[in-house]
Design a protein around this motif. Structure first.
Motif, short mmCIF file in Angstrom:
data_model
loop_
_atom_site.label_atom_id
_atom_site.label_comp_id
_atom_site.label_asym_id
_atom_site.label_seq_id
_atom_site.Cartn_x
_atom_site.Cartn_y
_atom_site.Cartn_z
N LEU A 79 0.83 -1.21 0.00
CA LEU A 79 0.00 0.00 0.00
C LEU A 79 0.86 1.26 0.00
O LEU A 79 0.59 2.22 -0.72
N ARG A 80 1.91 1.26 0.81
CA ARG A 80 2.77 2.44 0.92
C ARG A 80 3.61 2.66 -0.34
O ARG A 80 3.74 3.80 -0.81
N LEU A 81 4.17 1.59 -0.88
CA LEU A 81 5.02 1.72 -2.07
C LEU A 81 4.23 2.17 -3.30
O LEU A 81 4.79 2.82 -4.18
N THR A 82 2.96 1.83 -3.36
CA THR A 82 2.14 2.22 -4.52
C THR A 82 1.44 3.56 -4.30
O THR A 82 0.78 4.06 -5.21
N GLY A 83 1.55 4.13 -3.09
CA GLY A 83 0.94 5.42 -2.82
C GLY A 83 -0.56 5.36 -2.54
O GLY A 83 -1.23 6.39 -2.58
N HIS A 84 -1.09 4.19 -2.25
CA HIS A 84 -2.53 4.05 -2.04
C HIS A 84 -2.93 4.04 -0.57
O HIS A 84 -4.13 4.02 -0.27
N GLU A 85 -1.98 4.07 0.33
CA GLU A 85 -2.32 3.99 1.75
C GLU A 85 -3.22 5.15 2.18
O GLU A 85 -4.20 4.95 2.90
N ALA A 86 -2.91 6.37 1.72
CA ALA A 86 -3.71 7.53 2.11
C ALA A 86 -5.15 7.42 1.60
O ALA A 86 -6.09 7.77 2.31
N ASP A 87 -5.34 6.93 0.38
CA ASP A 87 -6.68 6.74 -0.18
C ASP A 87 -7.49 5.75 0.66
O ASP A 87 -8.67 5.98 0.95
N ILE A 88 -6.84 4.68 1.06
CA ILE A 88 -7.51 3.65 1.86
C ILE A 88 -7.87 4.21 3.24
O ILE A 88 -8.99 4.01 3.74
N GLN A 89 -6.94 4.94 3.85
CA GLN A 89 -7.19 5.52 5.18
C GLN A 89 -8.32 6.55 5.11
O GLN A 89 -9.16 6.62 6.02
N ALA A 90 -8.36 7.35 4.05
CA ALA A 90 -9.43 8.35 3.89
C ALA A 90 -10.79 7.66 3.74
O ALA A 90 -11.79 8.10 4.33
N TRP A 91 -10.83 6.60 2.95
CA TRP A 91 -12.08 5.85 2.78
C TRP A 91 -12.52 5.26 4.11
O TRP A 91 -13.69 5.36 4.49
N LEU A 92 -11.58 4.67 4.85
CA LEU A 92 -11.90 4.06 6.13
C LEU A 92 -12.44 5.11 7.11
O LEU A 92 -13.45 4.88 7.78
N ALA A 93 -11.80 6.28 7.15
CA ALA A 93 -12.26 7.36 8.04
C ALA A 93 -13.66 7.84 7.64
O ALA A 93 -14.49 8.14 8.51
N SER A 94 -13.94 7.87 6.33
CA SER A 94 -15.26 8.34 5.87
C SER A 94 -16.38 7.40 6.33
O SER A 94 -17.51 7.83 6.53
N LEU A 95 -16.06 6.13 6.51
CA LEU A 95 -17.07 5.18 6.98
C LEU A 95 -17.50 5.45 8.42
O LEU A 95 -18.61 5.09 8.82
#
Length: 152
Positions: A79-95
């Motif tokens: 997740l970190r190497l591909t730069g997607h960790e922030a997107d996943i964390q933002a989605w999780l927080a939105s829930l």
């Protein structure tokens, strides 16, 4: 006497064989003669004769992708190497945000527990496919990322 046209396991023409009645039949044969070929062409049987520039052979070997479960550190690194960790964390927080159109406490409880507390992550888990969509990654890209994560 019957003329058989011999073929190998891949359908390549091997020439003719005059068969004597009562003699054993050749292993692979057809009774239809191959076409006349231009220089450098080969006749290949594929239910009918086809002229090809190369002889037929076994399919190219493609190594299988390793889609077995990833340990936590490899999944997080992917997740970190591909730069997607922030997107996943933002989605999780939105829930878990009552003001968000994505607000869904039950999904948040399950997804956050899986993401934060799992010892391994499975490619075939429904949450993995949800995360793939959130990250905007195609199924083929996820397969390649998952396979490569095993090499980290």
């Amino acid at each position: 006497m019957t003329v058989f046209h011999l073929i190998d396991a891949f359908g390549n023409s091997l020439g003719e064989h005059e068969h004597t009645p009562g003699a054993p039949l050749p292993q692979r044969y057809v009774t239809v003669a191959p076409p006349n070929l231009d220089e450098g062409e080969f006749a290949v049987w594929d239910g009918q004769w086809v002229a090809r520039a190369e002889k037929a052979g076994p399919p190219a070997f493609e190594p299988a992708l390793d889609l077995s479960p990833l340990p936590r550190w490899r999944f997080k690194a992917m997740l970190r190497l591909t730069g997607h960790e922030a997107d996943i964390q933002a989605w999780l927080a939105s829930l878990n945000d009552p003001d968000s159109p994505n607000h869904d406490p039950a999904t948040w409880a399950l997804a956050s527990a899986i993401l934060e507390d799992s010892d391994e992550y499975r490619f075939d888990h429904p949450l993995t496919q949800t995360l793939r969509q959130i990250a905007g990654v195609t199924p083929e890209q996820l397969e390649a990322l998952w396979d490569n994560a095993h090499s980290l």
